[in-house]
Write an enzyme that holds these catalytic residues in place. Sequence first.
Site, PDB file in Angstrom:
ATOM      1  N   SER A 270       3.223  13.723   9.123  1.00  0.00           N
ATOM      2  CA  SER A 270       3.352  14.940   8.324  1.00  0.00           C
ATOM      3  C   SER A 270       3.032  16.124   9.208  1.00  0.00           C
ATOM      4  O   SER A 270       2.349  15.989  10.232  1.00  0.00           O
ATOM      5  CB  SER A 270       2.385  14.912   7.135  1.00  0.00           C
ATOM      6  OG  SER A 270       2.349  16.163   6.475  1.00  0.00           O
TER       7      SER A 270
ATOM      8  N   TYR B 195      -6.206  13.932   3.163  1.00  0.00           N
ATOM      9  CA  TYR B 195      -4.810  13.619   3.459  1.00  0.00           C
ATOM     10  C   TYR B 195      -4.483  13.950   4.919  1.00  0.00           C
ATOM     11  O   TYR B 195      -3.879  13.146   5.635  1.00  0.00           O
ATOM     12  CB  TYR B 195      -3.885  14.398   2.517  1.00  0.00           C
ATOM     13  CG  TYR B 195      -2.420  14.169   2.777  1.00  0.00           C
ATOM     14  CD1 TYR B 195      -1.800  12.989   2.359  1.00  0.00           C
ATOM     15  CD2 TYR B 195      -1.642  15.118   3.446  1.00  0.00           C
ATOM     16  CE1 TYR B 195      -0.446  12.770   2.600  1.00  0.00           C
ATOM     17  CE2 TYR B 195      -0.300  14.908   3.688  1.00  0.00           C
ATOM     18  CZ  TYR B 195       0.290  13.729   3.261  1.00  0.00           C
ATOM     19  OH  TYR B 195       1.625  13.507   3.513  1.00  0.00           O
TER      20      TYR B 195
END
Length: 350
Positions: A194, A207
């Site tokens: 990501s 995250y």
Amino acid sequence: MDSQVVSAALQGLPPIRALLDWWRKQKRRSKVAVSTAAILAAIWYYRYRIRPMLSIKSARGKAVFVTGCDTGFGNMLAKRLDVLGFRVFAGCLSEQSAAKLKSETSAALTTLICDVTKEDQIVAAAREVEAQCPQGLYAVVNNAGVSDSFLAHVTRPEAVRRTMEINFIGTVAVNYHFFELIRRAKGRIVNMASVWGYFSGFGFGPYSASKFAVQAYSEALRQEVEGFGMKVIVIEPGLCRTPLMTVEAQKGIERTWQRAEESRKNVYVDREKFFKGCQKSLALLQYIAEDPKKVVNAYERALVSAYPRTRYTPTMNSKLFYGVSQLPDFLKDCLAKYILCPKMVAVDDV
């Protein structure tokens, strides 16, 4: 054609003439520097723009194992690869999701129950794939992931551990048990990272930590397996309109807030107002989320390109966030404070 004629023709064009005049005036050292820069730019453009556009001869019969195919990117990718002619092994969490995916695809697609946090299921999936593809596996796509954690100072350790188990340890476990199959076919590993693997921010601590880990692991793995003829590719999306960003993220922050210790929530004068502010921040991020097909397209290029890039950053907001990640810390803190962070008033400040 005579070179003098060509030179005369070029000098007749004002921009070309000006460029030639400028070049003649440069010293030898300057010419060498400019020439070197031009050559390096041409090599970069060919290697990262032209060469990745070259595709493999055929996808027919090439076996690919994809995790997290219940919904979102994984589900869309499994269907796309099936249409392209790949032999798809789709890892799903539940029998219901597996049956639904099977009903929407061809007979060539095989569904497997594979929870990436359960090593016995990963081992069983690897054995099943090996039984059907003894020649090896063309690719593994580590797509499974969650985004249901919240504020770093509020999220309980067990919730952070779950995020790490799925997003990072699951990737490591799948690659470990499928490694020999991939090596046998000189295949490729595609890991879902990501843009949040480059920097973190308000509400993204757990995250981002998992995606930082995927980035570091993927870079080391790429260098280690290159000698075997294997490739490691990282996908770096930003915000996309998938269940991960919409349903799961909303449920995740609500669950985290409900499970948080009262002492953590009581530090805010108006804890309900603070939490509603957090929900508004999530709504802002959801508003700029993009079409998930962009990520599926990047997955496809990573698999069909004969010379894939090492990284794909498929969405505009991921490119924007990557730019933000390069800013000085005080600027990033200001952006977070005035755009994302709800107004925080601690009890001690009253």
